[in-house]
Design an enzyme around this catalytic site. Structure first.
Site: not given
Lengths: 265, 303
Positions: B24, B48, B130, B164, B189-191, B242-243
């Site tokens: 997302s 999104k 988020c 998430k 994970i999320n940011t 993630g990354g």
């Protein structure tokens, strides 16, 4: 990761349009048609096209339009700082030959830089500039120094041809042969110019404007449908073949929420 | 199937042609971008995050590029659930791959109202993580009971529910509550919440002050999260995010226990990265003697 720039000179080009000559802490390395994001701390960050660059000197032409540009006009003087990131996006492709530049209003900003690059490449350059009225006219003398021919149209006839820029372009295209047309300005104008050039079998490139948020192609806020072209990353300059297939061209853009809404006139 | 390697995975009721999902946040509300992701080889796309009402997001600057990742403070801009419903329906006409609809809600009834607009999607992903939108995401994860209530309410609809998660907070507790409430898939994970200050301006850079860190910088944190979740809930479907910039991070996630992998920030270098990750996974499997991608899920846990 902002570049630091210091304002060396502020010049007024016409009502509500200023030119800022900046000295950067390193060379930007831009092509005509590329842009930078200008950050004014506490105020905001906006995309501005590169108007000229040489060594570590950079020119930005900024029209008073919204919160950030008004702040710049009201507060930024010689010696003040600019925070920049870029160059961003894809600029104009230089095609050698007989070139026609069509610019409306402060859409002329990136075109002087383009004209000088075209001249360096050995092209012949004709310029057609359109303005609303006398007090909006800018850069004509600068273009006259660089270009082979310069035509001006104003809607009220106070300078040059009286009428719409597209009428002037139509007569220019019918009287001479061109290899390439470059345009920047109001999108409704550019849509007509792109169609005129395409119909005449002439290559054409146009620089689009959208609400730019990230500037690096990751957030989707400046996307054109149905191809998913990102103005900040795949553009802002697109060729005519691409543009005539874009539903949004001349018709739609996206508001801050990402919703497609009619293009502001 | 090329080289006899099975790249396909099934996650909840979604059949994925390979393990790579566009996570997302990076496709905006653009069907065109979703299509480009599909053409580049993505096995599914995630919208999104949609809230009930439209949000304009935070003022610029919304992004800060670092050598090792991106800091973003978009602030969940989206046109609201009704308009996103139109986008998802259009996406389903144009795309062949599954569409996952991400939602952001602070209460169970709100979540259901949003999801009701998005029933054309193949799954609902609850963004419980988020870090830069007040009242959404990370703030609901600080209340594991609330996450459970929202998941349970969403389960009244006929779509699989993905949750998430953030690496902030009690990952295992929230995950166990979500699973008890009926979650079908965990996404981790999320940011990570962060910020940047410009030393010359002496001000926070991001318009929203705080942002979410993504990209290579957070990959080890994400691998740890996936590893822990797999250890705690062996066999439960996990999407590692993630990354992921190359096939190697994708494989790492699967060895840690992820059945599928999300990419997002890596797309700043173009959509081609999707194809190169997928072909890299295929090559790895072939060279290492695996018959299918499923065989390597969780392998790092074997003693």
């Amino acid at each position: 990761m902002y570049l630091l720039a210091r304002v060396e000179r502020v010049s007024k080009l016409c009502e509500n349009v200023n030119e800022y000559l900046l000295r950067l802490d390193r060379k930007l390395g831009s092509k005509p048609g590329q842009f930078v994001m200008v950050w004014m701390p506490r105020v905001g960050e906006i995309p501005i096209s590169v108007a000229w660059e040489k060594d570590s000197l950079l020119k930005l032409i900024i029209a008073r339009k919204g919160v950030v540009t008004s702040y710049i006009h009201n507060n930024i003087r010689e010696g003040c700082r600019f925070f920049l990131r870029g160059p961003l996006g894809k600029g104009f492709e230089i095609t050698q030959g007989e070139a026609l530049i069509v610019a409306g209003g402060y859409g002329a900003a990136p075109m002087l830089y383009l004209a000088s690059m075209l001249r360096e490449a050995g092209s012949r350059v004709t310029v057609a500039l359109g303005f609303r009225e006398n007090r909006n006219v800018m850069l004509v003398e600068e273009f006259e120094k660089l270009a082979d021919r310069v035509f001006v149209a104003t809607e009220d006839g106070s300078v040059g041809f009286k009428g719409q820029l597209t009428e002037l372009v139509s007569s220019i295209l019918s009287s001479s042969r061109y290899d390439i047309v470059y345009t920047c300005g109001r999108e409704q104008m550019m849509e007509r110019v792109v169609r005129m050039a395409m119909n005449a079998g002439i290559e054409v490139q146009a620089s689009l404007e959208r609400l730019i948020k990230c500037g690096i192609g990751i957030c989707g806020s400046c996307t054109l449908e149905p191809q998913g072209l990102r103005v900040c990353w795949d553009g802002p300059v697109f060729n005519g073949y691409k543009l005539i297939q874009v539903d949004d061209f001349g018709k739609w853009w996206r508001d801050a929420s990402g919703k497609r809404v009619p293009l502001p006139t | 199937m090329a080289g006899g390697i099975g790249l396909g995975v099934r996650i909840a009721s979604l059949d994925l042609k390979n393990p790579l999902i566009v996570a997302s946040g990076v496709l905006g509300v653009s069907v065109g971008l979703m299509k480009r992701a599909e053409e580049a080889g993505a096995a599914a796309v995630t919208t999104k995050t949609t809230t009930l009402k439209e949000r304009t997001g935070h003022p610029n600057p919304v992004i800060y590029e670092l050598e090792y990742g991106l800091l973003n403070s978009m602030g969940l801009p989206n046109p609201g659930a009704s308009e996103m419903g139109t986008v998802v329906r259009r996406a389903k006409e144009v795309l062949r791959v599954p569409v996952i609809a991400s939602i952001g809600a602070a209460a169970p009834d709100e979540a259901v109202k949003i999801a009701e607009h998005l029933l054309a999607a193949d799954a609902i992903e609850l963004n419980a993580s988020c870090p830069h939108a007040k009242g959404y995401g990370i703030e609901i994860m600080s209340d594991p009971g609330l996450v459970a209530e929202i998941v349970s309410a969403l389960k009244s609809l006929p779509l699989p529910v993905f949750v998430k998660l953030s690496a902030h907070g009690d990952l295992r507790l929230v995950a166990s509550k979500a699973i008890e409430a009926g979650a079908d898939v965990l996404v981790a994970i999320n940011t990570l919440k962060g910020m940047a200050i410009n030393v010359w301006a002496r001000r926070p850079v991001l318009g929203g002050v705080y942002g979410g860190l993504s990209g290579p910088a957070i990959h080890p944190v994400a691998v740890r999260a996936v590893y822990e979740l797999y250890e705690e809930f062996p066999g439960f479907p996990i999407i590692g995010v993630g990354g992921v910039e190359s096939w190697e991070e994708a494989v790492e996630f699967m060895l840690a226990g992820a059945s599928a992998v999300g990419v997002a920030s890596a797309l700043r270098r173009g959509f081609e990265v999707i194809g190169s990750i997928v072909s890299g996974i295929r090559e790895y499997l072939a060279n290492e003697g695996f018959a299918s991608v499923r065989e390597m899920v969780g392998l790092a846990h074997r003693v």
